[in-house]
Scaffold this active site. Structure first.
Site, short mmCIF file in Angstrom:
data_model
loop_
_atom_site.label_atom_id
_atom_site.label_comp_id
_atom_site.label_asym_id
_atom_site.label_seq_id
_atom_site.Cartn_x
_atom_site.Cartn_y
_atom_site.Cartn_z
N HIS A 47 -4.77 2.55 -8.43
CA HIS A 47 -6.18 2.51 -8.83
C HIS A 47 -6.91 3.80 -8.44
O HIS A 47 -7.89 4.18 -9.09
CB HIS A 47 -6.90 1.33 -8.15
CG HIS A 47 -6.66 0.00 -8.81
ND1 HIS A 47 -7.04 -0.27 -10.10
CD2 HIS A 47 -6.08 -1.14 -8.35
CE1 HIS A 47 -6.71 -1.52 -10.40
NE2 HIS A 47 -6.13 -2.07 -9.36
N HIS A 77 0.41 -0.78 -6.15
CA HIS A 77 -0.58 -1.24 -7.15
C HIS A 77 -1.98 -0.73 -6.78
O HIS A 77 -2.69 -0.17 -7.62
CB HIS A 77 -0.56 -2.78 -7.23
CG HIS A 77 -1.59 -3.37 -8.14
ND1 HIS A 77 -1.26 -4.08 -9.27
CD2 HIS A 77 -2.96 -3.36 -8.09
CE1 HIS A 77 -2.39 -4.46 -9.88
NE2 HIS A 77 -3.42 -4.05 -9.18
N GLU A 78 -2.35 -0.92 -5.51
CA GLU A 78 -3.71 -0.53 -5.10
C GLU A 78 -3.90 0.98 -5.14
O GLU A 78 -4.95 1.47 -5.57
CB GLU A 78 -4.03 -1.06 -3.70
CG GLU A 78 -4.08 -2.58 -3.60
CD GLU A 78 -4.92 -3.25 -4.68
OE1 GLU A 78 -5.93 -2.67 -5.11
OE2 GLU A 78 -4.53 -4.35 -5.10
N CYS A 85 -4.21 -8.27 -11.80
CA CYS A 85 -5.22 -7.33 -11.30
C CYS A 85 -6.61 -7.90 -11.54
O CYS A 85 -6.89 -8.41 -12.62
CB CYS A 85 -5.05 -6.00 -12.04
SG CYS A 85 -6.22 -4.74 -11.51
NI NI Z 1 -5.49 -4.05 -9.50
#
Ligand code: NI
Length: 183
Positions: free
Chosen positions: A144, A140-141, A98
């Site tokens: 966030h 994953h995104e 990341c």
């Molecule tokens: Ni990330």
């Protein structure tokens, strides 16, 4: 073009739930998305979420290189207000990295098959399905946007490591190591 500063783990904005985008007529939105793309490319990432550049809004960009997805490339995609639905219980494990946790990598379980939808710059909702690495990047995104970094998803914290150390050890043993690009 503008490369924006990237928030690193510890920053409050990375712990917050980002707000929905409601005004699709704001000209500043297009300019911001362009800056996100410049920042992601400049950092050699495969994905970037708005909170990573200090804006708490539900905006993500990503792409999938063909080499990471059985030859099927997913071109640069802008996702506004994305929603993910797992289509199967199955998960697989792979190293993730990341841009907000630079230098480190760790093994993260993710759903292997998802449906996702998002709005484009006009507010039109688009539906997609994803498998494997493509599904992993999207998960994953989107994490966030909910204040979640990949270490919080790890099942085995002993796999958290500096990527260059793992790579050096694999090289010394003549082993192939598949590390993830940062997102
Ligand atoms: Ni990330």
């Amino acid at each position: 073009m503008a490369v924006l500063p990237i928030a690193r783990m510890g920053a409050e904005i990375l712990k917050q739930r980002a707000a929905e985008v409601t005004d699709f007529t704001d000209p500043a939105l297009v300019a911001f998305v362009k800056d996100m793309a410049d920042t992601m490319v400049g950092a050699r990432g495969v994905g970037l979420a708005a909170p990573q550049v200090f804006r708490s809004q539900r905006i993500v960009i990503f792409f999938v290189p063909g080499g990471r997805n059985k030859g099927v490339e997913v071109p640069m995609t802008l996702m506004i207000n994305p929603i993910i639905t797992p289509l199967e219980e199955a998960q697989d494990e792979a190293f993730e990295a990341c841009l907000s946790v630079p230098g480190l990598t760790g093994i993260v379980p993710r759903y292997t098959h998802i449906h996702y939808s998002f709005q484009d710059l006009h507010g039109t909702r688009i539906e997609r399905e994803a498998h494997g690495f493509h599904a992993r990047v999207v998960q994953h995104e989107c994490d966030h946007l909910d204040g979640v970094l990949y270490p919080q998803r790890m099942a085995d914290m002993t796999t958290l490591a500096y990527a260059d150390v793992l790579q050096a050890e694999a090289d010394a043993k003549g082993e192939e190591l598949e590390l993830d690009e940062e997102g």
